[in-house]
Scaffold this motif. Structure first.
Motif, PDB file in Angstrom:
ATOM      1  N   ALA A   2       0.821  -1.208   0.000  1.00 58.38           N
ATOM      2  CA  ALA A   2       0.000   0.000   0.000  1.00 58.38           C
ATOM      3  C   ALA A   2       0.855   1.259   0.000  1.00 58.38           C
ATOM      4  CB  ALA A   2      -0.918  -0.009   1.219  1.00 58.38           C
ATOM      5  N   GLU A   3       2.096   1.161   0.552  1.00 59.38           N
ATOM      6  CA  GLU A   3       2.967   2.331   0.617  1.00 59.38           C
ATOM      7  C   GLU A   3       4.050   2.283  -0.447  1.00 59.38           C
ATOM      8  OE1 GLU A   3       4.439   2.433   4.562  1.00 59.38           O
ATOM      9  OE2 GLU A   3       2.486   2.838   5.459  1.00 59.38           O
ATOM     10  N   SER A   4       4.054   1.289  -1.331  1.00 59.91           N
ATOM     11  CA  SER A   4       5.096   1.150  -2.342  1.00 59.91           C
ATOM     12  C   SER A   4       4.506   1.326  -3.735  1.00 59.91           C
ATOM     13  CB  SER A   4       5.733  -0.249  -2.225  1.00 59.91           C
ATOM     14  OG  SER A   4       6.636  -0.446  -3.282  1.00 59.91           O
ATOM     15  N   ARG A   5       5.378   1.772  -4.644  1.00 63.32           N
ATOM     16  CA  ARG A   5       4.947   1.889  -6.037  1.00 63.32           C
ATOM     17  C   ARG A   5       5.390   0.682  -6.842  1.00 63.32           C
ATOM     18  NH1 ARG A   5       7.500   5.188  -8.733  1.00 63.32           N
ATOM     19  NH2 ARG A   5       9.187   5.647  -7.270  1.00 63.32           N
ATOM     20  N   HIS A   6       6.026  -0.286  -6.188  1.00 66.13           N
ATOM     21  CA  HIS A   6       6.611  -1.413  -6.912  1.00 66.13           C
ATOM     22  C   HIS A   6       6.165  -2.742  -6.317  1.00 66.13           C
ATOM     23  CE1 HIS A   6       9.176   1.786  -8.369  1.00 66.13           C
ATOM     24  NE2 HIS A   6       9.628   2.002  -7.149  1.00 66.13           N
ATOM     25  N   LEU A   7       6.236  -3.797  -7.144  1.00 63.64           N
ATOM     26  CA  LEU A   7       6.090  -5.163  -6.649  1.00 63.64           C
ATOM     27  C   LEU A   7       7.271  -5.951  -7.199  1.00 63.64           C
ATOM     28  CD1 LEU A   7       4.690  -7.386  -5.127  1.00 63.64           C
ATOM     29  CD2 LEU A   7       3.294  -7.844  -7.148  1.00 63.64           C
ATOM     30  N   LEU A   8       8.273  -6.162  -6.328  1.00 65.38           N
ATOM     31  CA  LEU A   8       9.498  -6.835  -6.755  1.00 65.38           C
ATOM     32  C   LEU A   8       9.550  -8.276  -6.267  1.00 65.38           C
ATOM     33  CD1 LEU A   8      12.017  -3.908  -6.154  1.00 65.38           C
ATOM     34  CD2 LEU A   8      10.689  -4.447  -8.191  1.00 65.38           C
TER      35      LEU A   8
END
Length: 311
Positions: A2-8
Motif C-alpha cells: 500500500a505504501e510502495s509503487r513497486h512489486l518486486l
C-alpha cells in the motif's frame, strides 16, 4: 504494497497486503465474466511489457490485464529491439523514462534486474520473473486459485515437487503460502534442492510418502538442460520417482488441488490424465493471472485513490 509503487517480490507484502490484492482480484474476476470485460480504471496510463526472456503466458496475461483496465500498452521484446545492437538496460530504462511511462513489467534472465530498474525510473516496477530468483505475481495468482478451490488457507498443506533449486515460482510461492499460514513441503531429488535449508519448510525426497498429507500438489517443470547438467540420471528415472500420475493421485486427499505454472512436460513431471483431471487447476491458474495482475496494476498505479473503481 500500500505504501510502495513497486512489486518486486513477495517480501514486499504483508499478509494484509496479500489479502487486499486477492479481494481486489475477486472484483476484477467478476468483471472478466461480464459480456464487456473492460473498465476505465487506468485510462490515460501507459504500461510497458519489457521482456528479455521468451514468454507467452505471463506477457499475454499482463497485456490483457492492462488492456482490461483501459491502459495503453507497449510490448518490448529484447530480440527485436536495440538490445540486439548493444543497448544497456540502463539506456533502455532512460528511454522509457523520457517517454513518461507509468509502469514497467520486466522479465529478465538476471536476478535483481527489477531492483536495478527501480533506480533509474520513476514508473512503477513489476517483477514478472528475474532469473531463478522471484516471480511474485505468479505466487499471488496461485494463492487466488487455492483460495477459490480450498477456501481459508490457514493450516492447509501444500507440496512443491520437482526442480526447487532453479524455480523462481517455488521461491516466491513458498513465501506467499507461509505468509497465509500454510504448511509447506518440498519434494525433490537432492540435486534439485537449494544447498541451504528453506526456513520453515519441510524437505523430503519421497513423493509417495508426502501425497496423503497434502491439500495441494504443485508440480514444477523439468527443464531439459538440467538433465544435461547431470542433475538426475535420466528422465525415465525422474518420471518413475516424481511424476504425478493416476496411481499416485489415488493416494491423495479428497478435494486435493493439482497445480503447475506451465508450460507442462506432459508425461514427465505430470501425466496427461492428471493434467486434464477435474482436480487440476492449471487452466484456472491462467484465468486467475489476469484478474490478479489487474488488481496489482490497479493498486500500484493509484487506481484505488485516484482512478475510477470497478463499477
Amino acid at each position: 504494497m500500500a505504501e510502495s509503487r513497486h512489486l518486486l517480490d513477495v517480501d514486499d507484502l504483508t499478509r494484509e497486503d496479500i489479502e487486499r490484492v486477492l479481494e481486489s482480484a475477486r472484483s476484477f474476476a467478476e468483471v472478466l465474466r461480464r459480456p464487456i470485460k473492460k473498465v476505465p480504471s487506468l485510462r490515460g496510463k501507459t504500461v510497458v511489457n519489457l521482456f528479455y526472456e521468451p514468454s507467452t503466458r505471463t506477457r499475454m496475461s499482463f497485456e490483457v490485464a492492462a488492456k482490461r483496465l483501459s491502459a495503453d500498452v507497449m510490448n518490448f521484446t529484447a530480440s527485436t529491439s536495440s538490445v540486439e545492437k548493444g543497448e544497456s538496460l540502463k539506456d533502455t530504462a532512460l528511454t522509457l523514462e523520457a517517454m513518461g511511462v507509468d509502469a514497467v513489467v520486466i522479465r529478465h534472465p538476471v536476478a535483481g534486474a527489477p531492483w536495478l530498474l527501480r533506480q533509474w525510473l520513476e514508473a512503477a516496477i513489476l517483477n514478472a520473473g528475474d532469473g531463478m530468483h522471484a516471480h511474485p505475481t505468479q505466487a499471488l495468482l496461485d494463492l487466488f486459485t487455492l483460495c477459490d478451490r480450498l477456501g481459508d488457507l490457514e493450516g492447509r498443506t501444500i507440496a512443491y515437487v520437482g526442480d526447487i533449486l532453479h524455480s523462481r515460482v517455488a521461491r516466491s510461492g513458498i513465501k506467499a503460502c507461509r505468509a497465509m499460514g500454510m504448511e509447506v513441503l518440498v519434494v525433490a531429488p537432492p540435486t534439485l534442492l537449494p544447498p541451504a535449508e528453506l526456513e520453515g519448510v519441510e524437505t523430503g525426497h519421497d513423493l509417495d510418502a508426502v501425497i496423503p498429507r497434502c491439500d495441494a500438489l504443485y508440480m514444477l517443470r523439468i527443464q531439459k538442460e538440467r538433465q544435461e547438467e547431470g542433475r538426475f540420471p535420466s528422465l525415465e528415472e525422474y518420471t518413475h520417482l516424481y511424476q504425478l500420475n493416476p496411481r499416485r493421485l489415488g493416494k491423495a486427499r479428497p478435494g486435493v488441488v493439482v497445480m503447475h505454472p506451465g508450460p507442462m512436460n506432459r508425461g514427465v513431471e505430470i501425466a496427461s490424465e492428471v493434467a486434464d483431471a477435474p482436480m487440476a487447476a492449471i487452466t484456472a491458474q491462467v484465468a486467475s493471472g489476469v484478474a490478479v495482475r489487474m488488481a496489482v496494476l490497479f493498486t500500484l498505479l493509484g487506481g484505488a485513490e485516484g482512478g475510477e473503481r470497478v463499477a
